[in-house]
Structure formats: structure tokens, C-alpha cells
Design a protein around this motif. Structure first.
Motif, PDB file in Angstrom:
ATOM      1  N   PHE A 131     115.251 -64.583 124.644  1.00 48.00           N
ATOM      2  CA  PHE A 131     114.020 -64.469 125.428  1.00 48.00           C
ATOM      3  C   PHE A 131     114.137 -63.392 126.495  1.00 48.00           C
ATOM      4  N   SER A 132     113.026 -62.658 126.685  1.00 44.59           N
ATOM      5  CA  SER A 132     112.936 -61.820 127.875  1.00 44.59           C
ATOM      6  C   SER A 132     112.316 -62.669 128.980  1.00 44.59           C
ATOM      7  N   GLU A 133     112.527 -62.268 130.214  1.00 43.66           N
ATOM      8  CA  GLU A 133     112.077 -63.071 131.363  1.00 43.66           C
ATOM      9  C   GLU A 133     110.562 -63.318 131.305  1.00 43.66           C
ATOM     10  N   LYS A 134     109.804 -62.321 130.875  1.00 40.65           N
ATOM     11  CA  LYS A 134     108.344 -62.467 130.896  1.00 40.65           C
ATOM     12  C   LYS A 134     107.824 -63.408 129.800  1.00 40.65           C
ATOM     13  N   GLU A 135     108.669 -63.778 128.865  1.00 32.64           N
ATOM     14  CA  GLU A 135     108.255 -64.727 127.819  1.00 32.64           C
ATOM     15  C   GLU A 135     108.402 -66.183 128.266  1.00 32.64           C
ATOM     16  N   LEU A 136     109.054 -66.409 129.397  1.00 29.63           N
ATOM     17  CA  LEU A 136     109.360 -67.781 129.818  1.00 29.63           C
ATOM     18  C   LEU A 136     108.341 -68.291 130.838  1.00 29.63           C
ATOM     19  N   PHE A 137     107.846 -69.493 130.609  1.00 30.47           N
ATOM     20  CA  PHE A 137     106.907 -70.115 131.531  1.00 30.47           C
ATOM     21  C   PHE A 137     107.655 -70.597 132.773  1.00 30.47           C
ATOM     22  N   LYS A 138     107.045 -70.427 133.933  1.00 26.86           N
ATOM     23  CA  LYS A 138     107.664 -70.908 135.175  1.00 26.86           C
ATOM     24  C   LYS A 138     106.909 -72.146 135.647  1.00 26.86           C
TER      25      LYS A 138
END
Ligand code: DAT
Ligand code: MG
Length: 139
Positions: A131-138
Motif C-alpha cells: 500500500f501507498s500512504e494515500k491508499e489507506l483510510f485514516k
């Protein structure tokens, strides 16, 4: 909040256990912040498992992880890497604690249905592998 990586391995995907395993994970208190089903080739499998290069089961492991689709999940919870290892159980399904995912669904030391990042083996490196950081939900 901490993160870790879970992989539902090809044996579990082929046996249609993905939903059961994800329910177990969510019931244990993890939030799923990223999820992908992919079919890794041998190059990708070999790279993911390069920490095991040189061990007698390495080539078997690379063949196995590239033998069908896998589901890679980024999970979030307090103390996520340690907690996930507890929920997953020890490597050998026959020797691990009752009620753990590997105990419930695993069939052998190799076909043990899931991978969980080891707390001392850089879980973030394994998350970054898929995963790239922008693909992960926060949350
Ligand atoms: P774990 O997945 O519990 O972290 P590990 O890092 O020692 O275990 O090994 C990675 C994977 O390699 C493991 O999930 C299944 C496979 N494996 C380990 N030991 C094995 C063995 N003796 N024979 C066949 N496969 C093995
Ligand atoms: Mg390991």
C-alpha cells in the motif's frame, strides 16, 4: 493507534474462507484501513519473503504464496502487530492455541491460512510492500 499487515493466503482464498477470517479479525477489534486482492507472481512472492531466503522452506513458500490470489489487509488497533499475532496463533496450526485463526482454519505448518507481520520484523515495511500512504483510510 498502531498498524500491521495481514495476508489471507491462497489456501484460504481457494477454500472461500476470506469472509470468515475477516469477521474474526473485525470481531477481535481491528479496523481494516486498506484491502487488496492480488495474485502475486514468483518475483513478488520472493521479494516479500526475502527474510526467509536460504531456509529450506523458502522455495516452497514462494511457490505457495504465488499459487493463487491473496488478500492483503492493513489493520489498525492499539498494539496492532502484537495483538494480531495473538489472534492468528503460532506458525503450526496443530500446535497453536485453540480458537486462533490458524487453529480454526490452518491445515499444516505451510498451509496456515494467514500471514501476520512479526512485531520485531518491521510491520511498516510489509504495509509499504502492498500500500501507498494515500491508499489507506485514516480512522
Ligand atoms: P510465521 O508466519 O508464523 O511468522 P515464519 O516467519 O517462521 O512463521 O515462516 C513464514 C512462513 O513460512 C510460515 O507462515 C509458513 C512457512 N513455514 C515456516 N516454517 C515452515 C516449515 N518448517 N515447513 C514449511 N513451511 C514453513
Ligand atoms: Mg514470520
Amino acid at each position: 493507534m498502531d498498524r500491521t499487515l495481514l495476508i489471507i493466503k491462497p489456501d484460504a482464498v481457494k477454500r472461500n474462507l476470506t469472509g470468515n477470517i475477516l469477521k474474526h479479525i473485525v470481531d477481535a477489534g481491528f479496523k481494516i484501513t486498506g484491502m487488496k486482492m492480488i495474485w502475486p507472481d514468483k518475483e513478488m512472492g520472493g521479494k516479500f519473503y526475502e527474510i526467509h531466503k536460504g531456509k529450506d522452506f523458502y522455495s516452497w513458500l514462494v511457490e505457495f504464496i504465488s499459487s493463487g490470489p491473496i488478500v492483503a489487509c492493513c489493520l489498525q488497533s492499539p498494539d496492532a502487530p502484537k495483538k494480531l499475532r495473538e489472534v492468528v496463533g503460532a506458525t503450526d496450526p496443530k500446535k497453536t492455541a485453540p480458537g486462533t485463526i490458524r487453529n480454526l482454519y490452518g491445515t499444516s505448518v505451510g498451509e496456515n491460512v494467514v500471514h501476520a507481520s512479526a512485531p520485531d520484523e518491521n510491520p511498516q515495511r510489509e504495509i509499504d510492500f502492498f500500500f501507498s500512504e494515500k491508499e489507506l483510510f485514516k480512522y
